[in-house]
Design a protein around this motif. Structure first.
Motif, mmCIF file in Angstrom:
data_model
loop_
_atom_site.group_PDB
_atom_site.id
_atom_site.type_symbol
_atom_site.label_atom_id
_atom_site.label_comp_id
_atom_site.label_asym_id
_atom_site.label_seq_id
_atom_site.Cartn_x
_atom_site.Cartn_y
_atom_site.Cartn_z
ATOM 1 N N GLU A 6 0.822 -1.195 0.000
ATOM 2 C CA GLU A 6 0.000 0.000 0.000
ATOM 3 C C GLU A 6 0.860 1.249 0.000
ATOM 4 O O GLU A 6 1.978 1.261 0.529
ATOM 5 N N SER A 7 0.308 2.321 -0.555
ATOM 6 C CA SER A 7 0.972 3.609 -0.566
ATOM 7 C C SER A 7 -0.075 4.707 -0.688
ATOM 8 O O SER A 7 -1.226 4.447 -1.013
ATOM 9 N N GLY A 8 0.335 5.934 -0.429
ATOM 10 C CA GLY A 8 -0.522 7.083 -0.612
ATOM 11 C C GLY A 8 -1.081 7.685 0.658
ATOM 12 O O GLY A 8 -1.717 8.743 0.612
ATOM 13 N N GLY A 9 -0.870 7.047 1.789
ATOM 14 C CA GLY A 9 -1.345 7.599 3.038
ATOM 15 C C GLY A 9 -0.543 8.816 3.456
ATOM 16 O O GLY A 9 0.515 9.108 2.904
ATOM 17 N N LEU A 20 -5.224 6.444 -2.315
ATOM 18 C CA LEU A 20 -4.473 5.287 -1.860
ATOM 19 C C LEU A 20 -4.311 4.289 -2.994
ATOM 20 O O LEU A 20 -5.199 4.127 -3.829
ATOM 21 N N SER A 21 -3.179 3.610 -3.008
ATOM 22 C CA SER A 21 -2.908 2.567 -3.984
ATOM 23 C C SER A 21 -2.469 1.301 -3.269
ATOM 24 O O SER A 21 -1.859 1.360 -2.202
ATOM 25 N N CYS A 22 -2.774 0.174 -3.873
ATOM 26 C CA CYS A 22 -2.319 -1.111 -3.360
ATOM 27 C C CYS A 22 -1.872 -1.955 -4.537
ATOM 28 O O CYS A 22 -2.689 -2.339 -5.381
ATOM 29 N N ALA A 23 -0.583 -2.231 -4.598
ATOM 30 C CA ALA A 23 -0.002 -3.023 -5.675
ATOM 31 C C ALA A 23 0.089 -4.477 -5.245
ATOM 32 O O ALA A 23 0.668 -4.788 -4.202
ATOM 33 N N TRP A 36 -11.153 -2.353 0.618
ATOM 34 C CA TRP A 36 -10.437 -1.463 1.522
ATOM 35 C C TRP A 36 -11.144 -1.487 2.877
ATOM 36 O O TRP A 36 -12.365 -1.295 2.952
ATOM 37 N N TYR A 37 -10.381 -1.750 3.912
ATOM 38 C CA TYR A 37 -10.839 -1.668 5.286
ATOM 39 C C TYR A 37 -10.110 -0.532 5.987
ATOM 40 O O TYR A 37 -9.063 -0.066 5.527
ATOM 41 N N ARG A 38 -10.653 -0.104 7.103
ATOM 42 C CA ARG A 38 -9.947 0.871 7.927
ATOM 43 C C ARG A 38 -10.205 0.585 9.400
ATOM 44 O O ARG A 38 -11.218 0.000 9.770
ATOM 45 N N GLN A 39 -9.270 1.014 10.215
ATOM 46 C CA GLN A 39 -9.396 0.857 11.655
ATOM 47 C C GLN A 39 -8.870 2.108 12.340
ATOM 48 O O GLN A 39 -7.688 2.446 12.211
ATOM 49 N N SER A 85 -13.301 15.046 0.112
ATOM 50 C CA SER A 85 -14.054 15.660 1.207
ATOM 51 C C SER A 85 -13.774 14.970 2.532
ATOM 52 O O SER A 85 -14.685 14.624 3.286
ATOM 53 N N LEU A 86 -12.518 14.797 2.823
ATOM 54 C CA LEU A 86 -12.117 14.040 4.005
ATOM 55 C C LEU A 86 -12.476 14.770 5.296
ATOM 56 O O LEU A 86 -12.377 15.999 5.383
ATOM 57 N N ASN A 87 -12.887 13.997 6.270
ATOM 58 C CA ASN A 87 -13.232 14.488 7.597
ATOM 59 C C ASN A 87 -12.267 13.914 8.621
ATOM 60 O O ASN A 87 -11.643 12.877 8.385
ATOM 61 N N PRO A 88 -12.138 14.562 9.779
ATOM 62 C CA PRO A 88 -11.318 13.971 10.838
ATOM 63 C C PRO A 88 -11.753 12.555 11.202
ATOM 64 O O PRO A 88 -10.912 11.748 11.616
ATOM 65 N N GLU A 89 -13.027 12.250 11.043
ATOM 66 C CA GLU A 89 -13.541 10.917 11.339
ATOM 67 C C GLU A 89 -13.014 9.859 10.377
ATOM 68 O O GLU A 89 -13.163 8.661 10.633
ATOM 69 N N ASP A 90 -12.421 10.276 9.271
ATOM 70 C CA ASP A 90 -11.816 9.335 8.335
ATOM 71 C C ASP A 90 -10.414 8.912 8.758
ATOM 72 O O ASP A 90 -9.818 8.047 8.111
ATOM 73 N N THR A 91 -9.888 9.520 9.794
ATOM 74 C CA THR A 91 -8.562 9.165 10.276
ATOM 75 C C THR A 91 -8.535 7.711 10.725
ATOM 76 O O THR A 91 -9.332 7.292 11.561
ATOM 77 N N ALA A 92 -7.620 6.944 10.161
ATOM 78 C CA ALA A 92 -7.531 5.516 10.457
ATOM 79 C C ALA A 92 -6.342 4.923 9.720
ATOM 80 O O ALA A 92 -5.742 5.568 8.862
ATOM 81 N N VAL A 93 -6.029 3.684 10.061
ATOM 82 C CA VAL A 93 -5.135 2.885 9.248
ATOM 83 C C VAL A 93 -5.981 2.174 8.203
ATOM 84 O O VAL A 93 -6.956 1.502 8.546
ATOM 85 N N TYR A 94 -5.619 2.327 6.952
ATOM 86 C CA TYR A 94 -6.362 1.740 5.851
ATOM 87 C C TYR A 94 -5.629 0.511 5.323
ATOM 88 O O TYR A 94 -4.427 0.554 5.063
#
Length: 121
Positions: A6-9, A20-23, A36-39, A85-94
């Protein structure tokens, strides 16, 4: 041998965008659905978006619908997540996830290492 890289974070301001990209390598990419998941800290891992092997079907969590777009390039063995349109609530590990299913039964699954996305001013 199997890899999901993964890259782009990174850090972005509220209202901003990130891609984000995932090769993938080591398996037949086009045969696998990609997700794509996030935590977020202190929260359970959640499914953000998914795309079928042929890119004919996509799905999104309600919280990101209309803001995020999942896509894939099977010729390059890469899956993307465009986040707007990212929000602070989108903060996570993807995390990116590859899933092989046959008639609805999961036969194989791989995970990336995760990439940090931080939305903050």
């Amino acid at each position: 041998q199997v890899q999901l890289v993964e890259s782009g974070g990174g850090l972005v301001q509220p209202g901003g965008s990130l891609r984000l990209s995932c090769a993938a390598s080591g398996f037949t990419f086009s045969s696998y659905a990609m997700n794509w998941y996030r935590q977020a800290p202190g929260k359970e891992r959640e499914l953000v978006a998914g795309i079928s092997g042929d890119a004919g079907t996509t799905s999104y969590a309600h919280s990101v619908k209309g803001r995020f777009t999942i896509s894939r390039d099977n010729a390059k063995n890469t899956v993307f997540l465009q986040m707007n349109s990212l929000n602070p609530e989108d903060t996570a590990v993807y995390y990116c996830n590859a899933e092989f299913r046959m008639f609805g039964f999961r036969r194989d699954q791989y995970w990336g290492q995760g990439t940090q996305v931080t939305v903050s001013s």
